[in-house]
Design a protein around this motif. Sequence first.
Motif, PDB file in Angstrom:
ATOM      1  N   LEU A  18      29.430  39.538  49.426  1.00  0.00           N
ATOM      2  CA  LEU A  18      30.181  39.621  50.675  1.00  0.00           C
ATOM      3  C   LEU A  18      29.272  39.942  51.858  1.00  0.00           C
ATOM      4  O   LEU A  18      29.760  40.365  52.903  1.00  0.00           O
ATOM      5  CB  LEU A  18      31.282  40.674  50.550  1.00  0.00           C
ATOM      6  N   TRP A  19      27.976  39.757  51.660  1.00  0.00           N
ATOM      7  CA  TRP A  19      26.995  39.911  52.741  1.00  0.00           C
ATOM      8  C   TRP A  19      27.117  41.255  53.441  1.00  0.00           C
ATOM      9  O   TRP A  19      27.190  41.331  54.668  1.00  0.00           O
ATOM     10  CB  TRP A  19      27.105  38.754  53.726  1.00  0.00           C
ATOM     11  N   GLY A  20      27.147  42.294  52.627  1.00  0.00           N
ATOM     12  CA  GLY A  20      27.110  43.655  53.142  1.00  0.00           C
ATOM     13  C   GLY A  20      28.470  44.296  53.349  1.00  0.00           C
ATOM     14  O   GLY A  20      28.555  45.504  53.578  1.00  0.00           O
ATOM     15  N   GLN A  21      29.531  43.522  53.301  1.00  0.00           N
ATOM     16  CA  GLN A  21      30.854  44.104  53.489  1.00  0.00           C
ATOM     17  C   GLN A  21      31.224  44.936  52.263  1.00  0.00           C
ATOM     18  O   GLN A  21      31.041  44.487  51.134  1.00  0.00           O
ATOM     19  CB  GLN A  21      31.890  43.010  53.692  1.00  0.00           C
ATOM     20  N   SER A  22      31.766  46.095  52.530  1.00  0.00           N
ATOM     21  CA  SER A  22      32.131  46.987  51.431  1.00  0.00           C
ATOM     22  C   SER A  22      33.587  46.792  51.021  1.00  0.00           C
ATOM     23  O   SER A  22      34.359  47.735  50.944  1.00  0.00           O
ATOM     24  CB  SER A  22      31.889  48.444  51.840  1.00  0.00           C
ATOM     25  N   ARG A  23      33.933  45.559  50.784  1.00  0.00           N
ATOM     26  CA  ARG A  23      35.286  45.259  50.343  1.00  0.00           C
ATOM     27  C   ARG A  23      35.321  45.138  48.834  1.00  0.00           C
ATOM     28  O   ARG A  23      34.340  44.739  48.201  1.00  0.00           O
ATOM     29  CB  ARG A  23      35.788  43.970  50.984  1.00  0.00           C
ATOM     30  N   CYS A  24      36.463  45.442  48.290  1.00  0.00           N
ATOM     31  CA  CYS A  24      36.642  45.352  46.842  1.00  0.00           C
ATOM     32  C   CYS A  24      38.114  45.081  46.601  1.00  0.00           C
ATOM     33  O   CYS A  24      38.953  45.950  46.837  1.00  0.00           O
ATOM     34  CB  CYS A  24      36.196  46.662  46.188  1.00  0.00           C
ATOM     35  N   ARG A  25      38.406  43.887  46.175  1.00  0.00           N
ATOM     36  CA  ARG A  25      39.778  43.504  45.863  1.00  0.00           C
ATOM     37  C   ARG A  25      39.749  42.505  44.732  1.00  0.00           C
ATOM     38  O   ARG A  25      38.821  41.712  44.636  1.00  0.00           O
ATOM     39  CB  ARG A  25      40.447  42.858  47.079  1.00  0.00           C
ATOM     40  N   PRO A  26      40.750  42.509  43.885  1.00  0.00           N
ATOM     41  CA  PRO A  26      40.736  41.570  42.767  1.00  0.00           C
ATOM     42  C   PRO A  26      41.007  40.127  43.190  1.00  0.00           C
ATOM     43  O   PRO A  26      40.713  39.206  42.430  1.00  0.00           O
ATOM     44  CB  PRO A  26      41.851  42.079  41.855  1.00  0.00           C
ATOM     45  N   ASP A  27      41.543  39.908  44.387  1.00  0.00           N
ATOM     46  CA  ASP A  27      41.884  38.538  44.797  1.00  0.00           C
ATOM     47  C   ASP A  27      40.793  37.880  45.636  1.00  0.00           C
ATOM     48  O   ASP A  27      41.020  36.819  46.215  1.00  0.00           O
ATOM     49  CB  ASP A  27      43.210  38.518  45.563  1.00  0.00           C
ATOM     50  N   LEU A  28      39.620  38.473  45.663  1.00  0.00           N
ATOM     51  CA  LEU A  28      38.478  37.812  46.300  1.00  0.00           C
ATOM     52  C   LEU A  28      38.094  36.589  45.466  1.00  0.00           C
ATOM     53  O   LEU A  28      38.432  36.487  44.284  1.00  0.00           O
ATOM     54  CB  LEU A  28      37.298  38.768  46.396  1.00  0.00           C
ATOM     55  N   ILE A  29      37.363  35.685  46.072  1.00  0.00           N
ATOM     56  CA  ILE A  29      36.883  34.510  45.352  1.00  0.00           C
ATOM     57  C   ILE A  29      35.540  34.868  44.729  1.00  0.00           C
ATOM     58  O   ILE A  29      34.501  34.867  45.397  1.00  0.00           O
ATOM     59  CB  ILE A  29      36.737  33.295  46.276  1.00  0.00           C
ATOM     60  N   TYR A  30      35.560  35.190  43.462  1.00  0.00           N
ATOM     61  CA  TYR A  30      34.352  35.587  42.765  1.00  0.00           C
ATOM     62  C   TYR A  30      33.559  34.346  42.361  1.00  0.00           C
ATOM     63  O   TYR A  30      34.111  33.388  41.813  1.00  0.00           O
ATOM     64  CB  TYR A  30      34.687  36.443  41.544  1.00  0.00           C
ATOM     65  N   ASP A  31      32.258  34.393  42.629  1.00  0.00           N
ATOM     66  CA  ASP A  31      31.414  33.213  42.440  1.00  0.00           C
ATOM     67  C   ASP A  31      30.846  33.087  41.041  1.00  0.00           C
ATOM     68  O   ASP A  31      30.589  31.981  40.561  1.00  0.00           O
ATOM     69  CB  ASP A  31      30.229  33.258  43.421  1.00  0.00           C
ATOM     70  N   HIS A  32      30.581  34.223  40.420  1.00  0.00           N
ATOM     71  CA  HIS A  32      29.887  34.210  39.138  1.00  0.00           C
ATOM     72  C   HIS A  32      30.707  34.978  38.113  1.00  0.00           C
ATOM     73  O   HIS A  32      31.216  36.063  38.422  1.00  0.00           O
ATOM     74  CB  HIS A  32      28.504  34.851  39.272  1.00  0.00           C
ATOM     75  N   TRP A  33      30.809  34.420  36.933  1.00  0.00           N
ATOM     76  CA  TRP A  33      31.629  34.993  35.864  1.00  0.00           C
ATOM     77  C   TRP A  33      30.831  35.080  34.573  1.00  0.00           C
ATOM     78  O   TRP A  33      30.011  34.201  34.282  1.00  0.00           O
ATOM     79  CB  TRP A  33      32.865  34.135  35.622  1.00  0.00           C
ATOM     80  N   GLY A  34      31.123  36.113  33.811  1.00  0.00           N
ATOM     81  CA  GLY A  34      30.566  36.212  32.479  1.00  0.00           C
ATOM     82  C   GLY A  34      31.437  35.477  31.473  1.00  0.00           C
ATOM     83  O   GLY A  34      32.485  34.919  31.825  1.00  0.00           O
ATOM     84  N   GLN A  35      31.003  35.519  30.228  1.00  0.00           N
ATOM     85  CA  GLN A  35      31.706  34.805  29.161  1.00  0.00           C
ATOM     86  C   GLN A  35      32.810  35.649  28.518  1.00  0.00           C
ATOM     87  O   GLN A  35      33.634  35.111  27.780  1.00  0.00           O
ATOM     88  CB  GLN A  35      30.706  34.361  28.088  1.00  0.00           C
ATOM     89  N   GLY A  36      32.793  36.930  28.778  1.00  0.00           N
ATOM     90  CA  GLY A  36      33.853  37.791  28.268  1.00  0.00           C
ATOM     91  C   GLY A  36      33.478  38.534  27.008  1.00  0.00           C
ATOM     92  O   GLY A  36      32.615  38.108  26.239  1.00  0.00           O
ATOM     93  N   THR A  37      34.156  39.657  26.809  1.00  0.00           N
ATOM     94  CA  THR A  37      34.009  40.439  25.588  1.00  0.00           C
ATOM     95  C   THR A  37      35.396  40.850  25.118  1.00  0.00           C
ATOM     96  O   THR A  37      36.249  41.246  25.922  1.00  0.00           O
ATOM     97  CB  THR A  37      33.100  41.665  25.813  1.00  0.00           C
ATOM     98  N   GLN A  38      35.624  40.738  23.826  1.00  0.00           N
ATOM     99  CA  GLN A  38      36.954  40.999  23.272  1.00  0.00           C
ATOM    100  C   GLN A  38      37.159  42.498  23.076  1.00  0.00           C
ATOM    101  O   GLN A  38      36.308  43.178  22.485  1.00  0.00           O
ATOM    102  CB  GLN A  38      37.122  40.283  21.935  1.00  0.00           C
ATOM    103  N   VAL A  39      38.285  42.975  23.554  1.00  0.00           N
ATOM    104  CA  VAL A  39      38.713  44.349  23.303  1.00  0.00           C
ATOM    105  C   VAL A  39      40.026  44.286  22.540  1.00  0.00           C
ATOM    106  O   VAL A  39      40.984  43.656  22.993  1.00  0.00           O
ATOM    107  CB  VAL A  39      38.891  45.132  24.615  1.00  0.00           C
ATOM    108  N   THR A  40      40.049  44.921  21.379  1.00  0.00           N
ATOM    109  CA  THR A  40      41.251  44.957  20.558  1.00  0.00           C
ATOM    110  C   THR A  40      41.597  46.408  20.270  1.00  0.00           C
ATOM    111  O   THR A  40      40.768  47.149  19.739  1.00  0.00           O
ATOM    112  CB  THR A  40      41.053  44.193  19.244  1.00  0.00           C
TER     113      THR A  40
END
Length: 126
Positions: free
Chosen positions: A101-123
Amino acid sequence: QVQLVESGGGLVQPGGSLRLSCAASGLTLDYYTIGWFRQAPGKEREGVSCVSVKASNTYYADSGKGRFTISRDNTKNTVYLQMNSLKPEDTAVYYCAAVNLWGQSRCRPDLIYDHWGQGTQVTVSS
């Protein structure tokens, strides 16, 4: 090449704890807002938590408030999600994601995230 790798998932009994890690390569997490998401079978993806640059802002979904804690260690280029008092309904694949976000201190789940991991399973099950 940018890569986010989640780890720390597994099988845990109700009431137990897990710490998920999101390790980055190819980018410096210092400059990124990081989010944790989860998706259970047959359900939509849910934003669980996020942390802004310098950890100045955080977000927790109601489902995790008081139980989950997000933190970041920029020296290790890693973000963590500590999950305590786990419940069966926490069972899902957990993903981390990053957005600059180029220095902006925002944090929201509905932002457009550019990079994603493959995930880890939690059971969570007895």
